[in-house]
Design an enzyme around this catalytic site. Structure first.
Site, PDB file in Angstrom:
ATOM      1  CG  HIS A  64      17.360  19.984  30.091  1.00  0.00           C
ATOM      2  ND1 HIS A  64      17.583  18.660  29.835  1.00  0.00           N
ATOM      3  CD2 HIS A  64      18.110  20.292  31.168  1.00  0.00           C
ATOM      4  CE1 HIS A  64      18.413  18.176  30.742  1.00  0.00           C
ATOM      5  NE2 HIS A  64      18.751  19.152  31.568  1.00  0.00           N
ATOM      6  CG  ASP A 118      10.711  19.684  21.676  1.00  0.00           C
ATOM      7  OD1 ASP A 118      11.144  19.946  22.799  1.00  0.00           O
ATOM      8  OD2 ASP A 118       9.888  18.765  21.448  1.00  0.00           O
TER       9      ASP A 118
HETATM   10  C1  GDG Z   1      12.384  19.098  27.860  1.00  0.00           C
HETATM   11  C2  GDG Z   1      12.560  19.818  26.512  1.00  0.00           C
HETATM   12  C3  GDG Z   1      14.179  18.038  25.838  1.00  0.00           C
HETATM   13  C4  GDG Z   1       5.522  11.446  27.635  1.00  0.00           C
HETATM   14  N1  GDG Z   1       4.302  10.992  27.870  1.00  0.00           N
HETATM   15  C5  GDG Z   1       4.398  10.006  28.775  1.00  0.00           C
HETATM   16  C6  GDG Z   1       5.719   9.833  29.080  1.00  0.00           C
HETATM   17  N2  GDG Z   1       6.408  10.747  28.379  1.00  0.00           N
HETATM   18  C7  GDG Z   1       7.861  10.931  28.399  1.00  0.00           C
HETATM   19  C8  GDG Z   1       8.483  10.618  27.073  1.00  0.00           C
HETATM   20  C9  GDG Z   1       9.775  11.410  27.166  1.00  0.00           C
HETATM   21  C10 GDG Z   1       9.406  12.605  28.026  1.00  0.00           C
HETATM   22  O1  GDG Z   1       8.179  12.289  28.651  1.00  0.00           O
HETATM   23  C11 GDG Z   1       9.208  13.863  27.202  1.00  0.00           C
HETATM   24  O2  GDG Z   1      10.456  14.369  26.830  1.00  0.00           O
HETATM   25  P1  GDG Z   1      10.662  15.392  25.643  1.00  0.00           P
HETATM   26  O3  GDG Z   1      12.099  15.520  25.371  1.00  0.00           O
HETATM   27  O4  GDG Z   1       9.915  14.924  24.466  1.00  0.00           O
HETATM   28  O5  GDG Z   1      10.007  16.778  26.095  1.00  0.00           O
HETATM   29  P2  GDG Z   1       9.936  17.769  27.398  1.00  0.00           P
HETATM   30  O6  GDG Z   1       9.185  17.157  28.514  1.00  0.00           O
HETATM   31  O7  GDG Z   1       9.363  19.036  26.870  1.00  0.00           O
HETATM   32  O8  GDG Z   1      11.450  18.010  27.862  1.00  0.00           O
HETATM   33  C12 GDG Z   1      12.921  18.805  25.443  1.00  0.00           C
HETATM   34  C13 GDG Z   1      14.036  17.468  27.241  1.00  0.00           C
HETATM   35  O9  GDG Z   1      13.669  18.478  28.175  1.00  0.00           O
HETATM   36  C14 GDG Z   1      15.355  16.846  27.710  1.00  0.00           C
HETATM   37  O10 GDG Z   1      16.387  17.768  27.716  1.00  0.00           O
HETATM   38  O11 GDG Z   1      14.357  16.974  24.929  1.00  0.00           O
HETATM   39  O12 GDG Z   1      13.155  19.474  24.224  1.00  0.00           O
HETATM   40  O13 GDG Z   1      11.380  20.499  26.152  1.00  0.00           O
HETATM   41  O14 GDG Z   1      10.773  10.676  27.833  1.00  0.00           O
HETATM   42  O15 GDG Z   1       8.647   9.242  26.974  1.00  0.00           O
HETATM   43  N3  GDG Z   1       6.156   8.899  29.936  1.00  0.00           N
HETATM   44  C15 GDG Z   1       5.229   8.103  30.512  1.00  0.00           C
HETATM   45  N4  GDG Z   1       3.925   8.242  30.265  1.00  0.00           N
HETATM   46  C16 GDG Z   1       3.448   9.159  29.422  1.00  0.00           C
HETATM   47  O16 GDG Z   1       2.241   9.276  29.229  1.00  0.00           O
HETATM   48  N5  GDG Z   1       5.637   7.137  31.343  1.00  0.00           N
END
Ligand code: GDG
Length: 736
Positions: A166, A382
């Protein structure tokens, strides 16, 4: 029926003890959603850590947790606090996470962390193996479990194993710094399919494998042992409908049911006709570029002061890995930056940055998405970034602008966003201005294109595509015909050798009788080799034949004085025992004048490459050249040669780190046939390591013992590990 088992560090269930009562809530995270149909299908299960450490639970509670998880079709891998500290916070998050995100200075390689990583991966393997049946599919997720595919394959080769990373996969130059790089790759290569978010990550991975492991790589296929491993990109999507529908619902909220956050946002919007909100949402992680984003917003306000008092940055930073030192530093830096900028620029009615350091419930997250005019997603690195996609999904009114870092995997598919370099504050400042001033029509056009793609390639589709490709990858594995040469089989061959009355041993030279040298002229036979071959050749009714791609002059220099059968130039020349040299075909070599300059040009531009000129062929060796450059150059060279070899009389042999142009009708198969055609042998043994030896294996009768040096795809009946085993093998077969 076979099932699919999902394995990830954490289970998609949140467990909590509230007043001694266990509350289990299934998570609605992206991965859990994508896997929903896979997980709910048949008797599929999810294996991972529950989030509760062993020591914190009584025996009864452990049973209670297992039962609650079983209800959700989950199985826990029990982990202790030490495991979590060393495997998760340690190796996973202070070595792999920073290294894979190009934060080399933050990367700490601690032996105790690595040992724990190995141990915990084994714990995962044990639980998985207890829960699978032969033929099941296992899909392993992410950087915490890089060793798991191999651990599973070793114990149960019938499993179909997929692995998805990921996070980014870094360039070889970074990856090579890891002391356990070999073990990590070995672990991943246990899978049948290895998936990444983008093509670039896949490319970096293949490049690391090519440089670190001795494998054959063909575009996105790695031949490893008797298996073919596919590598591909699968950009992860989101549960589009969930976000889109939540945004549609949002507009229907009555005033009194609005959250405090939403009320503040409404207040801001009413304060000024031109007021705008810029959104920033991430986990508090140094890869997300939070300080840079804040600084570039400050830069924007100073470059375009007319926006002061009108535009706010709403920044949600979700606490993450708070016991890792770098995360604590980042939190402090962020607090200080926000404090300073708000202190410097705020007015009575305007605070430039609204900063929330907490996690919000889903509905409030939607409030933020829906209310923001611009989303700034500017990580410094990212893997994908789902926030960018979620923002787009919530723009039900076709307005809003996404500013997206080119360093996020998402930038590879979201071209209609404003793409920025997260380190270029001037460019970001201009992009913010452009976003704020973008005409409604343009916002709509860009969003429509983005929404079309993201709704089509959603998370369920992503999971489906991966599993489909996994099935194909598993089926593509060639049926292994070659068996490892066991001591029993060697004994059997030796018995046959002892009793046979007319015996032939066909022996390839380079890579078989001797190891490879950087320069082919250095691979002279040793005295040990001479002694062994002489001994065999002196056995009654036994013929030693060296069948090589070397030129006649070289082989004659080394073996001319011996009474062996010699085949040179891949079969162009034959000298039977006691006879003169004879050309197996009438061949021309005038073509060399045209091909040599081409090879010379490629040699000049590929440091380490060299040309070997043989009587009937030209060989371009690249063993000593940089692997990646050589891979590129050989591809180009093959292409150029193909366009030059206009008739069928010449062909290009793709050997072991060598490309050889030769007359088409020469090959070791024809040469071997030439040797055996007039004599009735009742014992034939052939051994070779190269692609060119396959012709020989193919042409020999079924009763022949054919042995490949190296466990790679072959038509030979048997294989041995490498050329260090060859002389011992010959010794054992011929001495009983
Ligand atoms: C890893 C990789 C890759 C965030 N704040 C809140 C909240 N979120 C949710 C967002 C989103 C998720 O968390 C974050 O996902 P990301 O993809 O932006 O980043 P990582 O956590 O670093 O994930 C990344 C991912 O894996 C998938 O393969 O895209 O590059 O680093 O869904 O909405 N959700 C809630 N409250 C919050 O305050 N409910």
């Amino acid at each position: 029926m076979n099932k699919t088992v999902i394995v990830s560090n954490r289970l998609p269930v949140d467990l909590k003890y509230v007043d001694d009562n266990l509350v289990a809530k299934s998570s609605s995270g992206g991965l859990a959603t994508g896997m929903k149909s896979v997980h709910s299908e048949g008797n599929g299960i999810w294996i991972g850590w529950s989030g509760l450490a062993n020591e914190d639970m009584s025996d009864i509670q452990k049973l209670e947790v297992d039962a609650a998880l079983a209800n959700e079709k989950c199985v826990a891998v029990p982990l202790s606090h030490t495991d979590i500290d060393n495997y998760y916070y340690g190796f996973s998050n202070t070595a792999l996470w920073p290294l894979f995100h190009y934060f080399q200075a933050y990367t700490e390689f601690e032996l105790s962390h690595w040992e724990s990583y190995v141990e915990v991966n084994q714990k995962f393997a044990d639980v998985v193996l207890e829960n699978v049946n032969d033929g099941d599919t296992v899909w392993v997720h992410d950087y915490q479990l890089l060793l798991l595919p191999e651990l599973l394959r070793k114990k149960n080769p019938t499993l179909t194993i997929g692995f998805f990373l990921h996070i980014p996969y870094p360039s070889y130059e970074l990856f090579r710094t890891c002391p356990w790089r070999n073990e990590l790759l070995q672990g991943m290569l246990g899978a049948d399919l290895i998936g990444f978010h983008t093509y670039d990550y896949a490319r970096h991975f293949i490049s690391s494998v090519g440089r670190i492991k001795d494998v054959e790589i063909n575009f996105n296929e790695i031949s490893y042992g008797n298996r073919i491993i596919k590598v591909d990109s699968f950009p992860m999507g989101i549960d589009y409908n969930r976000y889109h529908n939540a945004a549609l619902e949002h507009d229907k909220y009555p005033e009194d049911s609005k959250s405090e956050l939403m009320k503040s946002i409404d207040f801001h919007n009413r304060s000024n006709d031109e007021s705008k909100l810029i959104l920033s949402i991430d986990r508090m992680d140094y890869t997300k570029g939070i300080p840079n984003r804040i600084k570039s917003f400050e830069y924007f306000l100073n470059k375009y002061p007319e926006y002061k008092g009108k535009v706010r940055l709403v920044m949600l930073a979700v606490p993450s890995r708070e016991n890792v030192a770098q995360y604590q530093l980042l939190k402090r830096e962020t607090d200080e930056l926000v404090g300073r900028i708000n202190g410097d620029l705020s007015t009575i009615s305007w605070t430039p940055i609204w900063y929330f350091y907490r996690s919000l419930p889903f509905d409030e997250l939607i409030d933020l998405y829906v209310s923001s005019d611009v989303a700034m997603v500017t990580p410094v690195r990212d893997g994908m970034n789902l926030v960018a996609k979620e923002y787009v999904a919530t723009r039900t009114k076709e307005n809003g602008v996404l500013i997206l870092s080119e360093m996020a995997g998402a930038a590879k598919e979201m071209h209609e966003a404003i793409i920025v370099n997260p380190n270029n504050f001037d460019q970001i400042a201009d992009s913010i201005k452009m976003a704020l001033e973008m005409p409604a029509e343009e916002q709509k056009t860009r969003l429509e294109a983005l929404q079309k793609r993201i709704s089509r390639y959603d998370v369920e589709r992503w999971a489906g595509e991966f599993l489909k490709a996994l099935k194909v990858a598993k089926e593509a594995v060639p049926v292994q015909v070659a068996k490892k040469l066991t001591p029993n089989k060697i004994e059997e061959i030796a018995q046959h050798y002892k009793t046979a009355t007319k015996k032939l041993l066909l022996l390839d030279y380079d890579g078989t009788l001797v190891g490879f040298k950087n320069n082919p002229s250095e691979a002279r036979p040793t005295q040990e080799l001479y002694d062994l071959l002489d001994k065999i050749n002196s056995d009654e009714n036994t013929e030693v034949a060296i069948i090589s791609g070397r030129d006649r002059k070289t082989l004659e220099g080394w073996f001319g004085h011996k009474n062996y059968t010699l085949v040179t130039d891949h079969g162009a020349w034959l000298r039977k025992i006691g006879e003169d040299w004879a050309a197996l075909d009438h061949l021309k070599s005038s073509w060399k004048e045209n091909i040599r300059p081409v090879l010379e040009a490629f040699t000049d531009s590929t440091p380490g490459a060299l040309i070997e000129e043989k009587e009937y062929s030209l060989a371009w060796h690249y063993r000593k050249a940089d692997a990646e450059m050589a891979a590129l150059r050989t591809m180009e060279l093959k292409h150029v040669l193909k366009s030059l070899l206009f008739n069928n009389s010449l062909s290009v042999l793709d050997g072991n780190k060598v490309l050889e142009v030769k007359n088409s009708n020469i090959n070791k198969g024809r040469a071997a046939t030439g040797i055996i055609s007039n004599t009735k042998y009742d014992f034939i043994f052939a051994i070779g390591d190269d692609w060119t030896d396959e012709f020989m294996f193919e042409e020999l009768p079924e009763t022949a013992y054919t042995v490949k040096v190296g466990n790679v795809k072959t038509v030979a009946n048997y294989f041995i590990k490498d050329n260090t085993e060859v002389l011992g093998l010959l010794q054992r077969i011929t001495t009983l």
